[in-house]
Design a protein around this motif. Structure first.
Motif, PDB file in Angstrom:
ATOM      1  N   ASP A 137     -78.972 -34.804 -19.384  1.00  0.00           N
ATOM      2  CA  ASP A 137     -78.509 -33.525 -19.910  1.00  0.00           C
ATOM      3  C   ASP A 137     -76.982 -33.480 -19.978  1.00  0.00           C
ATOM      4  N   LEU A 138     -76.321 -34.060 -19.004  1.00  0.00           N
ATOM      5  CA  LEU A 138     -74.858 -34.108 -19.029  1.00  0.00           C
ATOM      6  C   LEU A 138     -74.368 -34.951 -20.201  1.00  0.00           C
ATOM      7  N   HIS A 139     -75.046 -36.072 -20.466  1.00  0.00           N
ATOM      8  CA  HIS A 139     -74.688 -36.889 -21.621  1.00  0.00           C
ATOM      9  C   HIS A 139     -74.852 -36.084 -22.913  1.00  0.00           C
ATOM     10  N   LEU A 140     -75.958 -35.368 -23.043  1.00  0.00           N
ATOM     11  CA  LEU A 140     -76.202 -34.586 -24.249  1.00  0.00           C
ATOM     12  C   LEU A 140     -75.131 -33.521 -24.456  1.00  0.00           C
ATOM     13  N   ILE A 141     -74.858 -32.758 -23.402  1.00  0.00           N
ATOM     14  CA  ILE A 141     -73.839 -31.704 -23.508  1.00  0.00           C
ATOM     15  C   ILE A 141     -72.485 -32.318 -23.875  1.00  0.00           C
ATOM     16  N   SER A 142     -72.165 -33.439 -23.249  1.00  0.00           N
ATOM     17  CA  SER A 142     -70.881 -34.093 -23.512  1.00  0.00           C
ATOM     18  C   SER A 142     -70.758 -34.512 -24.969  1.00  0.00           C
ATOM     19  N   LEU A 143     -71.801 -35.126 -25.490  1.00  0.00           N
ATOM     20  CA  LEU A 143     -71.748 -35.646 -26.855  1.00  0.00           C
ATOM     21  C   LEU A 143     -71.836 -34.540 -27.903  1.00  0.00           C
ATOM     22  N   VAL A 144     -72.744 -33.580 -27.684  1.00  0.00           N
ATOM     23  CA  VAL A 144     -73.008 -32.575 -28.714  1.00  0.00           C
ATOM     24  C   VAL A 144     -72.033 -31.404 -28.637  1.00  0.00           C
ATOM     25  N   VAL A 145     -71.831 -30.858 -27.443  1.00  0.00           N
ATOM     26  CA  VAL A 145     -70.997 -29.665 -27.316  1.00  0.00           C
ATOM     27  C   VAL A 145     -69.511 -30.011 -27.336  1.00  0.00           C
ATOM     28  N   PHE A 146     -69.109 -30.948 -26.494  1.00  0.00           N
ATOM     29  CA  PHE A 146     -67.680 -31.235 -26.372  1.00  0.00           C
ATOM     30  C   PHE A 146     -67.148 -32.156 -27.463  1.00  0.00           C
ATOM     31  N   GLU A 147     -67.961 -33.123 -27.889  1.00  0.00           N
ATOM     32  CA  GLU A 147     -67.466 -34.091 -28.871  1.00  0.00           C
ATOM     33  C   GLU A 147     -68.036 -33.888 -30.264  1.00  0.00           C
ATOM     34  N   GLU A 148     -68.925 -32.906 -30.420  1.00  0.00           N
ATOM     35  CA  GLU A 148     -69.437 -32.462 -31.718  1.00  0.00           C
ATOM     36  C   GLU A 148     -70.199 -33.528 -32.496  1.00  0.00           C
ATOM     37  N   TYR A 149     -70.914 -34.403 -31.781  1.00  0.00           N
ATOM     38  CA  TYR A 149     -71.855 -35.288 -32.447  1.00  0.00           C
ATOM     39  C   TYR A 149     -73.136 -34.516 -32.699  1.00  0.00           C
ATOM     40  N   SER A 150     -73.905 -34.957 -33.677  1.00  0.00           N
ATOM     41  CA  SER A 150     -75.176 -34.280 -33.951  1.00  0.00           C
ATOM     42  C   SER A 150     -76.160 -34.564 -32.816  1.00  0.00           C
ATOM     43  N   VAL A 151     -77.126 -33.674 -32.666  1.00  0.00           N
ATOM     44  CA  VAL A 151     -78.167 -33.881 -31.655  1.00  0.00           C
ATOM     45  C   VAL A 151     -78.906 -35.174 -31.943  1.00  0.00           C
ATOM     46  N   ASN A 152     -79.148 -35.455 -33.233  1.00  0.00           N
ATOM     47  CA  ASN A 152     -79.867 -36.676 -33.595  1.00  0.00           C
ATOM     48  C   ASN A 152     -79.093 -37.938 -33.213  1.00  0.00           C
ATOM     49  N   ALA A 153     -77.780 -37.919 -33.403  1.00  0.00           N
ATOM     50  CA  ALA A 153     -76.964 -39.084 -33.032  1.00  0.00           C
ATOM     51  C   ALA A 153     -76.985 -39.283 -31.519  1.00  0.00           C
ATOM     52  N   ALA A 154     -76.859 -38.184 -30.778  1.00  0.00           N
ATOM     53  CA  ALA A 154     -76.907 -38.281 -29.310  1.00  0.00           C
ATOM     54  C   ALA A 154     -78.280 -38.767 -28.854  1.00  0.00           C
ATOM     55  N   ALA A 155     -79.335 -38.256 -29.496  1.00  0.00           N
ATOM     56  CA  ALA A 155     -80.702 -38.672 -29.140  1.00  0.00           C
ATOM     57  C   ALA A 155     -80.881 -40.167 -29.345  1.00  0.00           C
ATOM     58  N   GLU A 156     -80.334 -40.679 -30.433  1.00  0.00           N
ATOM     59  CA  GLU A 156     -80.440 -42.118 -30.725  1.00  0.00           C
ATOM     60  C   GLU A 156     -79.792 -42.947 -29.623  1.00  0.00           C
ATOM     61  N   LEU A 157     -78.605 -42.558 -29.203  1.00  0.00           N
ATOM     62  CA  LEU A 157     -77.894 -43.305 -28.175  1.00  0.00           C
ATOM     63  C   LEU A 157     -78.619 -43.245 -26.832  1.00  0.00           C
ATOM     64  N   LEU A 158     -79.254 -42.098 -26.544  1.00  0.00           N
ATOM     65  CA  LEU A 158     -79.890 -41.894 -25.242  1.00  0.00           C
ATOM     66  C   LEU A 158     -81.379 -42.216 -25.248  1.00  0.00           C
ATOM     67  N   ASN A 159     -81.859 -42.801 -26.349  1.00  0.00           N
ATOM     68  CA  ASN A 159     -83.274 -43.180 -26.473  1.00  0.00           C
ATOM     69  C   ASN A 159     -84.212 -41.990 -26.282  1.00  0.00           C
TER      70      ASN A 159
END
Length: 197
Positions: A137-159
């Motif tokens: 969850d911390l990875h998701l928040i970091s990527l999506v909220v703070f760094e503005e990557y899409s949820v799909n891009a974050a999901a791909e990186l985090l499997n």
């Protein structure tokens, strides 16, 4: 941003081929954002500098396993930074507990080394709220909220599946909001005195 990401992919390919200048260019390009992310997670300048250095060291050590997201190395660096920060925070907590258990001779002699903060950058309450999240969850928040990557891009990186990532994002945001909510003041105790009649 697309041009920067394609440049990232080219620099990374050259880095893998042994081009130290290309790796240096990646460091120069992303160090500020990695530092800000580390500071967001730990709230201390010197510790954030150590986390930054460790994240780039890990990038080089694990270079054959690194996954680019949307042709950028930054998401991998941010996830690694989060992991390093969590490990650093755990080690710091253990160290602080050990220091607290020692007999104290003179309070003035004890210096925690934690006096220098970028007070204007981030409120400690947010750092504390982020520490309540699990790793994914911390990875998701970091990527999506703070760094503005899409949820799909974050999901791909985090499997994760996109649906699982969206669900986790919703729960993580709710948890952070709950932690940051001001605590209600305890009800005041009124003592009613009779009028004597």
């Amino acid at each position: 941003m697309g041009n920067m990401e394609s440049q990232d992919a080219g620099l990374w390919a050259r880095s893998l081929a042994g081009d130290g200048a290309a790796f240096g260019a990646l460091f120069d390009r992303h160090r500020d954002r990695v530092f800000r992310h580390a500071y967001r997670l730990c709230g201390n300048r010197h510790t954030s500098e150590d986390i930054l250095a460790t994240a780039f060291l890990e990038l080089w050590k694990k270079r054959r396993k690194v996954v680019l997201v949307e042709h950028s190395i930054l998401p991998w660096l941010l996830v690694t930074t989060t992991n390093v920060a969590r490990n650093t925070n755990r080690a710091s907590t253990r160290y602080r507990r050990m220091l607290d258990s020692l007999p104290r001779q003179d309070e003035a002699q004890i210096d925690s080394g934690e006096a220098t903060y970028f007070q204007s950058v981030l409120d400690q309450d947010v750092v504390d709220a982020l520490k309540t999240l699990g790793s994914i969850d911390l990875h998701l928040i970091s990527l999506v909220v703070f760094e503005e990557y899409s949820v799909n891009a974050a999901a791909e990186l985090l499997n994760l599946s996109p649906a699982a990532a969206k669900s986790r994002m919703h729960r993580a945001r709710s948890k952070i909001k709950d932690v940051l909510q001001p605590k209600p003041a305890p009800p005041s105790q009124f003592v009613m005195e009779g009028n004597g009649s």
